[in-house]
Enzyme design. Structure first.
Site, mmCIF file in Angstrom:
data_model
loop_
_atom_site.group_PDB
_atom_site.id
_atom_site.type_symbol
_atom_site.label_atom_id
_atom_site.label_comp_id
_atom_site.label_asym_id
_atom_site.label_seq_id
_atom_site.Cartn_x
_atom_site.Cartn_y
_atom_site.Cartn_z
ATOM 1 C CB THR A 111 -32.818 -48.349 1.509
ATOM 2 O OG1 THR A 111 -33.303 -49.617 0.916
ATOM 3 C CG2 THR A 111 -32.358 -48.740 2.902
ATOM 4 C CD GLU A 147 -28.922 -48.770 4.325
ATOM 5 O OE1 GLU A 147 -28.680 -47.453 4.119
ATOM 6 O OE2 GLU A 147 -29.261 -49.609 3.338
ATOM 7 C CE LYS A 178 -13.758 -51.135 -10.468
ATOM 8 N NZ LYS A 178 -14.911 -52.035 -10.098
ATOM 9 C CD1 TRP A 187 -10.813 -48.622 -10.376
ATOM 10 C CD2 TRP A 187 -11.640 -48.088 -8.510
ATOM 11 N NE1 TRP A 187 -11.303 -49.747 -9.653
ATOM 12 C CE2 TRP A 187 -11.783 -49.346 -8.389
ATOM 13 C CE3 TRP A 187 -12.118 -47.615 -7.147
ATOM 14 C CZ2 TRP A 187 -12.251 -50.266 -7.506
ATOM 15 C CZ3 TRP A 187 -13.029 -48.290 -6.116
ATOM 16 C CH2 TRP A 187 -12.866 -49.805 -6.458
#
Ligand code: ADP
Length: 546
Positions: free
Chosen positions: A186, A331, A443, A448
């Site tokens: 990754t 992944e 936020k 959000w």
């Protein structure tokens, strides 16, 4: 009672054998590092993969030993995909855009025994070879007569000299389908990178799924240009699905710029292309002012980052090309969802269809997903409630290589899920939409704001080439969004004009507090915007409203 069907393991060697037997004359065309065009067939890929396998045996490489690559998309890389994994070794594709120190760290961590590299990356190998203690063999992916002298790299051999003299017959070994086949680290934006270790079974199942009509719809009638690199999550699995279906493969080599990609598409009759939005941005920027059109391209799959609506519009309206928006991760091999309409959506207006096509799409069979709130409660599939996106399935990681960091979480029923780090909604028809990466979400006053929504509006402005939205601290609201913008060459737009452009396109309180014009937005090794770096660059920035 067990079923009475044959127990044949799903192995990557089976894919290349199948390609050889059933569509051996299908073409594989590559732009080489040398600049010329190389063309051969799937039978040639199979023959030379067997030679690679013999060459690895000749080096006395053990079962599951790691063979690394630092290479562009090209035919030799393809041969390594099949020759390395097929013979029971693990193909470790390394991202050459990483810092050399990181490349050396990864090669050591993976304990690579062999490293094969394109000549473009000779300077990297010269810089790191003395730090890679486990690598015993260095292979330059070139003809014998192109191998430079005095590189300083011990026992450097050319790929062609190494494998070219080997026997073309090879009996692929048969082993457990859960054996490791390839690995990919990754990008490690937090801490050291971790590796996903794919198996023959996960890769083969993913290859079947990727080819399905509602996924990438790959067939023997396609000519596919994977611009998405083979060093990043196996080019989204396209090389395997192409072997399985007999699609023609067209490899761009090092030519990722708009002009080179356009020429490959036109010259090779490409019907289908795959890549991240930044690559398509370069292609469209090249085509538009030159008045160019596509003669064969029908579909493009765009993923890795959110695809801006303006890009879907441009492909569809200006060029007659359908965009498939896809979502995935290292992944998860990487495909998780692809956005294709259901039958009932075909009668919707273009605008209504567009609202759906912007989403990241529906789960592919093999990927189960749900969204949960902070307390772990599953959220409704109403297209409004958002939560952390969890996935599970046969091509989703269970563990990282060397057991580093448990990647899974348990839900309230004790089931294991992989938390993607993405925040998403899922609607009643199963369309998932990413609103943010959990670390990028803004936020403001307890509500959000999706940075992706804010960016999408900015790039719909004709003067904007790229936009990145980040949250900055605010004394009253905790955080407020600002948008960093790169203007198109010769285009003009002021801060006030751009802020006015948001009016009516999003709720008032979600409109960014400021626009910061920048020359460039930092891009990471996989072509995505690096917001961590952008935040660093803007660390002294103060909000006008604060
Ligand atoms: P890394 O996680 O190392 O950056 P990946 O290529 O695995 O590399 O990135 C996966 C992430 O990329 C996803 O978790 C998601 O945040 C983002 N991503 C991938 N595809 C899309 C998409 N179509 N829209 C929005 N974000 C996406």
């Amino acid at each position: 009672m067990l079923g009475l069907m044959q127990d044949q393991p799903l192995l990557i060697s089976g894919l290349i054998d199948f390609a050889d037997k059933h569509h051996g004359d299908g073409e594989v065309v590559s732009r080489r590092v040398e600049g010329d065009i190389h063309r051969y067939t799937w039978s040639d890929v199979a023959r030379r993969s067997r030679q690679v396998a013999n060459a690895l045996d000749g080096m006395k490489l053990g079962f599951s030993d790691r063979v690394a690559t630092l290479a562009w998309n090209g035919y030799r890389h393809l041969e390594l995909y099949f020759g390395v994994s097929g013979s029971g070794r693990v193909l470790h594709t390394i991202n050459p855009r990483l810092h050399p120190e990181q490349i050396a760290w990864i090669a050591n961590h993976a304990e690579d025994q062999v490293l094969c590299f394109d000549m473009t990356f000779l300077p990297i190998v010269q810089a790191i070879h003395s730090k890679c203690a486990t690598v015993k063999h260095w292979v330059a992916m070139c003809d014998a007569d192109k191998l430079p002298a005095d590189t300083g790299i011990p026992n450097l051999i050319s790929y062609e000299a190494w494998m070219g003299s080997q026997s073309t017959s090879y009996q692929w070994p048969v082993f457990d389908e859960n054996t490791a086949s390839s690995m990919c680290y990754t990008s490690g934006t937090t801490g050291n990178p971790k590796a996903a270790l794919y198996s023959h079974r996960s890769t083969t199942l993913h290859a079947y799924a990727a080819a399905l009509p509602d996924v990438m719809c790959i067939s023997a009638r396609d000519a596919i240009l994977p611009v998405v690199p083979m060093f990043h999550v196996n080019a989204w699995g396209i090389p395997y699905s192409a072997a399985l279906t007999g699609a023609k493969l067209v490899f761009p080599g090092p030519g990722m710029d708009g002009k080179s990609v356009y020429e490959m598409i036109e010259n090779e009759g490409v019907t289908y292309a795959a890549g991240v939005p930044t690559v398509w941005q370069m292609l469209l920027t090249y085509m538009k002012p030159n008045g160019l059109k596509f003669s064969t391209l029908k579909r493009t799959v765009i993923g890795g980052s959110a695809c801006p609506p303006a890009m879907i519009d441009a492909f569809r309206d200006d060029f007659g090309v359908d965009v498939l928006h896809a979502w995935g991760m290292t992944e998860i091999s990487p495909l998780g969802t692809v956005c294709t309409l259901k039958n009932k959506h075909l009668t919707l207006s273009k605008d209504e269809q567009m609202k759906l096509l912007l989403k990241q799409g529906r789960a592919i069979y093999g990927v189960d997903m749900k969204i949960v709130n902070d307390a772990g409660d599953e959220q409704p599939h109403d297209g409004k409630a958002y939560g952390d996106l969890l996935v599970r399935g046969p091509w989703v990681v269970a563990n990282y290589y060397k057991g580093e960091g448990n990647p899974l979480v348990k839900d309230k029923d004790g089931q294991n899920w992989f938390p993607t780090g993405d925040v998403a909604t899922i609607d009643a028809d199963g369309f998932m939409q990413i609103t943010d990466r959990s670390k990028d979400v803004i936020k403001s006053g307890g509500e959000w704001i999706s940075s992706i929504d804010i960016e999408n509006i900015a790039v719909a402005h004709p003067a904007v080439a790229m936009a990145a939205c980040i949250g900055v601290p605010h004394p009253k609201w905790d955080e407020r969004p600002i948008v960093a913008v790169v203007k198109k060459p010769d285009a003009q737009v002021s801060r006030e004009e751009l802020l006015a452009f948001y009016e009516g396109k999003t709720a008032k309180w979600q409109i960014p507090d400021d626009v910061v014009f920048v020359d460039a937005i930092p891009i990471g090794a996989t072509g995505k915007m690096l917001k961590t770096k952008l935040r660093e660059q803007l660390k002294d920035y103060k909000l006008p409203s604060a």
